[in-house]
Design a protein around this motif. Structure first.
Motif, short mmCIF file in Angstrom:
data_model
loop_
_atom_site.label_atom_id
_atom_site.label_comp_id
_atom_site.label_asym_id
_atom_site.label_seq_id
_atom_site.Cartn_x
_atom_site.Cartn_y
_atom_site.Cartn_z
N ARG A 36 -29.14 -7.48 1.16
CA ARG A 36 -30.16 -7.47 0.37
C ARG A 36 -30.99 -8.87 0.50
O ARG A 36 -31.56 -9.41 -0.32
N GLY A 37 -30.37 -9.55 1.50
CA GLY A 37 -31.12 -10.72 1.84
C GLY A 37 -31.00 -11.81 0.91
O GLY A 37 -30.26 -13.00 1.71
N ASP A 38 -30.85 -11.87 -0.29
CA ASP A 38 -30.81 -12.98 -1.15
C ASP A 38 -29.39 -13.35 -1.32
O ASP A 38 -28.62 -12.40 -1.20
N GLY A 39 -29.17 -14.52 -1.90
CA GLY A 39 -27.97 -14.96 -2.34
C GLY A 39 -28.08 -15.09 -3.86
O GLY A 39 -28.87 -14.83 -4.48
N TRP A 86 -24.27 -8.38 0.53
CA TRP A 86 -25.53 -8.49 -0.12
C TRP A 86 -26.26 -9.53 0.53
O TRP A 86 -27.49 -9.44 0.10
N SER A 87 -25.70 -10.59 1.07
CA SER A 87 -26.42 -11.59 1.46
C SER A 87 -25.85 -12.01 2.97
O SER A 87 -24.98 -12.88 3.30
N ALA A 115 -20.86 -0.73 9.99
CA ALA A 115 -22.04 -0.41 10.24
C ALA A 115 -22.45 -0.17 8.84
O ALA A 115 -23.90 -0.30 8.58
N GLU A 116 -21.79 0.76 8.06
CA GLU A 116 -22.10 0.90 6.63
C GLU A 116 -22.58 -0.20 5.85
O GLU A 116 -23.67 -0.29 5.20
N ILE A 117 -21.68 -1.41 5.76
CA ILE A 117 -21.72 -2.47 5.21
C ILE A 117 -22.87 -3.22 5.66
O ILE A 117 -23.54 -3.84 4.79
N ARG A 118 -23.37 -3.19 6.99
CA ARG A 118 -24.52 -3.94 7.31
C ARG A 118 -25.52 -3.39 6.67
O ARG A 118 -26.58 -4.06 6.43
N GLU A 165 -24.99 -4.09 -8.92
CA GLU A 165 -25.34 -2.74 -8.64
C GLU A 165 -24.26 -1.46 -8.68
O GLU A 165 -23.19 -2.06 -8.90
N THR A 166 -24.97 -0.39 -8.84
CA THR A 166 -23.87 0.56 -9.11
C THR A 166 -23.47 1.13 -7.78
O THR A 166 -22.76 2.19 -7.54
#
Ligand code: NAP
Length: 305
Positions: free
Chosen positions: A290-293, A180-181, A283-286, A225-226
């Protein structure tokens, strides 16, 4: 397939940092000695602590107990601790260059060690004292009290401040890194300047991350998130989501620092060599970035301060 269990990353100073480290944040001092002793017993050879965690004495005790019981020598264990730089926003005056040296000596005394393998400035909150603190760390490396030195939670602007001052760059920057970060711009900058990334809070996307009542992290609920991508990829490889997250970090080249007070989790968090993420997984995980920590609750330490 890379066997990270016994692999290290070589830092600029030729210091080798084992890929799998044991994190000790939020392990109280009355539990840290036993936790560190257990972690070393199950195979960890890299321990991460900090002045701010208020457990250095106990961590040092755990290291000494393990060295004695398992017949290891000091050189077998990679130890990181961190300067608390102060934070005027929290009414904690920034430490000066001289106070940084005093704090480092105090950390070594609490740990009961002659040197640490890596000494970091915990955050960029030192403001006007930031460069003085960095100069102190350079002195510590010169005097061999720290084999390698670095920073933590620094962004490009903070690293540029060091470069523009004409000072040697950090050997490492310990930052929050997980799907996510992903901080791609910062990582690219660090790679260009031979600053090794070290990942903390790798397990932040887990529903079990810091769930104890006093382990609150303000943004956890917000970020949760879901999306089932991580679950699906973990199931595909027959591993836990924690193992997936840790392997993902290491396949990106980041040493990781999973923390647990539970022996079974310590074991599974160290058991990461029976599978490998393929290009499609990576690639999928890339795509989950979501930028933020979310690890810090008291303001974003990555903005310029
Ligand atoms: P983490 O290691 O990403 O996650 C720890 C949390 O996940 C704990 O709540 C732990 O609970 C749980 N957990 C551990 N293994 C698990 C597993 N296999 N399955 C499910 N849940 C599991 O979090 P972190 O402590 O934020 O980060 C790791 C280390 O990085 C820290 O301990 C510290 O050394 C360092 N760090 C540095 C900074 C910095 O500013 N430089 C910031 C944060 C962290 P239990 O303990 O109950 O197992």
């Amino acid at each position: 397939m890379t066997k990270f269990r016994s692999e290290s990353l070589t830092l600029n100073t030729d210091t080798k940092i084992p890929f799998i480290g044991f994190g000790t944040y939020l392990i109280p001092s009355d539990e840290a000695a036993a936790a560190v002793r257990t972690a070393i017993d199950v195979g960890y050879r890299h321990i991460d602590t900090a002045e701010f965690y208020h457990n250095e004495e106990s961590v040092g005790e755990g290291i000494r107990a393990a060295l004695k019981d398992i017949s290891l020598s000091r050189e077998d264990i990679f130890v990181t601790t961190k300067l608390w730089p102060g934070n005027p926003e929290w009414d904690m005056p920034a430490k000066t260059q001289e106070q940084t040296l005093v704090a480092a000596r105090a950390s070594l005394a609490r740990l009961g060690l002659d040197y640490v393998d890596l000494y970091l400035i915990h955050s960029p909150h030192g403001g006007a004292e930031r460069l003085g603190q960095w100069k102190a760390l350079l002195e510590l490396r010169n005097s061999k009290k720290a084999r390698a030195i670095g920073v933590s939670n620094y962004n490009i602007a903070h690293l540029e401040e060091i470069r523009n001052a004409g000072l040697p760059m950090p050997d490492a920057n310990q930052i929050e890194l997980h799907p996510w970060s992903q901080k791609t711009e910062l990582i690219a900058y660090m790679r260009a300047h031979q600053i090794a990334p070290i990942a903390y809070s790798s397990l932040a996307p887990l529903s079990t991350w810091r769930t104890a009542p006093d382990h609150h992290s303000a943004k956890t609920g917000e970020m949760r998130e879901t999306d089932t991508t991580l679950t699906r990829i973990a199931v595909k490889h027959g591993v836990s989501e924690a193992q997936l997250l840790l392997r993902w970090g290491m396949q990106n080249g980041y040493p990781v620092l999973p923390k647990s007070t539970k022996r079974e989790r310590m074991i599974s968090n160290f058991d990461l060599d029976g599978f490998s993420l393929d290009e499609a997984d990576m690639a999928e995980i890339r795509g989950l970035d979501r930028g933020d920590g979310l690890a810090w609750t008291g303001g974003d330490p990555t903005r310029a301060v």
